[in-house]
Design a protein around this motif. Structure first.
Motif, PDB file in Angstrom:
ATOM      1  N   GLY A 120       0.808  -1.219   0.000  1.00  0.00           N
ATOM      2  CA  GLY A 120       0.000   0.000   0.000  1.00  0.00           C
ATOM      3  C   GLY A 120       0.833   1.257   0.000  1.00  0.00           C
ATOM      4  O   GLY A 120       1.953   1.286   0.488  1.00  0.00           O
ATOM      5  N   GLY A 121       0.252   2.302  -0.557  1.00  0.00           N
ATOM      6  CA  GLY A 121       0.948   3.572  -0.625  1.00  0.00           C
ATOM      7  C   GLY A 121       1.921   3.628  -1.787  1.00  0.00           C
ATOM      8  O   GLY A 121       2.263   2.626  -2.402  1.00  0.00           O
ATOM      9  N   ASP A 122       2.345   4.847  -2.078  1.00  0.00           N
ATOM     10  CA  ASP A 122       3.307   5.096  -3.146  1.00  0.00           C
ATOM     11  C   ASP A 122       4.649   5.391  -2.478  1.00  0.00           C
ATOM     12  O   ASP A 122       4.807   6.410  -1.808  1.00  0.00           O
ATOM     13  N   VAL A 123       5.612   4.480  -2.622  1.00  0.00           N
ATOM     14  CA  VAL A 123       6.902   4.638  -1.968  1.00  0.00           C
ATOM     15  C   VAL A 123       7.769   5.606  -2.764  1.00  0.00           C
ATOM     16  O   VAL A 123       7.999   5.421  -3.960  1.00  0.00           O
ATOM     17  N   GLY A 124       8.231   6.661  -2.088  1.00  0.00           N
ATOM     18  CA  GLY A 124       9.027   7.689  -2.743  1.00  0.00           C
ATOM     19  C   GLY A 124      10.514   7.464  -2.607  1.00  0.00           C
ATOM     20  O   GLY A 124      10.981   6.374  -2.237  1.00  0.00           O
ATOM     21  N   ARG A 125      11.285   8.521  -2.877  1.00  0.00           N
ATOM     22  CA  ARG A 125      12.737   8.426  -2.941  1.00  0.00           C
ATOM     23  C   ARG A 125      13.378   8.868  -1.628  1.00  0.00           C
ATOM     24  O   ARG A 125      13.058   9.922  -1.087  1.00  0.00           O
ATOM     25  N   ASN A 126      14.297   8.045  -1.151  1.00  0.00           N
ATOM     26  CA  ASN A 126      15.058   8.397   0.038  1.00  0.00           C
ATOM     27  C   ASN A 126      16.256   9.272  -0.344  1.00  0.00           C
ATOM     28  O   ASN A 126      16.385   9.687  -1.504  1.00  0.00           O
ATOM     29  N   SER A 127      17.124   9.561   0.608  1.00  0.00           N
ATOM     30  CA  SER A 127      18.251  10.464   0.340  1.00  0.00           C
ATOM     31  C   SER A 127      19.276   9.880  -0.620  1.00  0.00           C
ATOM     32  O   SER A 127      20.117  10.612  -1.146  1.00  0.00           O
ATOM     33  N   TYR A 128      19.220   8.582  -0.862  1.00  0.00           N
ATOM     34  CA  TYR A 128      20.108   7.970  -1.849  1.00  0.00           C
ATOM     35  C   TYR A 128      19.430   7.877  -3.215  1.00  0.00           C
ATOM     36  O   TYR A 128      19.902   7.191  -4.106  1.00  0.00           O
ATOM     37  N   LEU A 129      18.282   8.590  -3.345  1.00  0.00           N
ATOM     38  CA  LEU A 129      17.516   8.685  -4.596  1.00  0.00           C
ATOM     39  C   LEU A 129      16.988   7.330  -5.065  1.00  0.00           C
ATOM     40  O   LEU A 129      16.748   7.129  -6.256  1.00  0.00           O
TER      41      LEU A 129
END
Length: 206
Positions: A120-129
């Motif tokens: 579930g949900g839309d997983v975005g980008r962490n600090s390592y892109l």
């Protein structure tokens, strides 16, 4: 990656930290909101994260559950940041947008790249892109790092493009946060480990 930073350098950088005042949940642009309850069956608030959730273990995301979401909420958003990182801004460990509104949970290992088996949900980008969970990986000797799991209940407003960044999510949340909660886990390398139970919380429904 940061496990390879030598201990002497970690100690030299000990005073260099992004700062808690830069965490998303304290930014004035989000507006005023009430509190919701965010917890984990794996660790208590303020306690050390079990190694399996870090770069020293399996590196999977921890389980979370939450209650107290206002009925007017239309979606949830999760942001995990390390305000103790020796960087100008907190290091982003996870971004999850568009979780179902209402009380709910994320199981262990749920924060992964979209299409790789998440829940579930839309997983975005962490600090390592990269999409997914960035396991805690503090420099040896830098001291205790505090990982802030911040959950937001949102009212009506604009949606986001797929795999959002922290900055895009904060902009989309501006003025529409109805409730928010924070859960903090700690981790360190080259420091004395605390003893005692890892968790004082109980799972949802438990």
């Amino acid at each position: 990656m940061l496990e390879h930073v030598p201990g002497w350098l970690g100690k030299a950088l000990k005073g260099l930290r992004a700062g808690e005042e830069k965490l998303a949940i304290v930014q004035p642009g989000l507006g005023s909101f009430v509190s919701l309850n965010l917890a984990s069956p794996a660790f208590a608030n303020g306690a050390r994260l079990p190694e399996r959730f870090t770069a020293d273990g399996e590196g999977v995301s921890p389980p979370l559950f939450w209650t107290g979401v206002p009925v007017e909420a239309v979606r949830m958003a999760l942001l995990v940041e390390d305000a103790d990182a020796p960087t100008p801004s907190p290091l982003v460990h996870a971004v999850v947008w568009d979780l179902p509104a209402g009380d709910g949970e994320l199981k262990e290992g749920a924060i992964v790249a979209d299409g790789a088996g998440g829940e579930g949900g839309d997983v975005g980008r962490n600090s390592y892109l990269a999409e997914g969970w960035l396991p805690p990986d503090p420099p040896t000797g830098h001291g205790v790092h505090h990982y802030a799991f911040q959950l937001f209940a949102l009212g009506e407003g604009p949606d986001l493009k797929r795999n959002p960044s922290r900055s895009a999510m904060l902009k989309a949340m501006s003025g529409r946060v109805l409730a928010a909660g924070v859960l903090t886990g700690t981790y360190s390398r080259g420091e004395e480990k605390p003893v005692g139970p890892a968790a004082a919380a109980v799972p949802a429904g438990g």
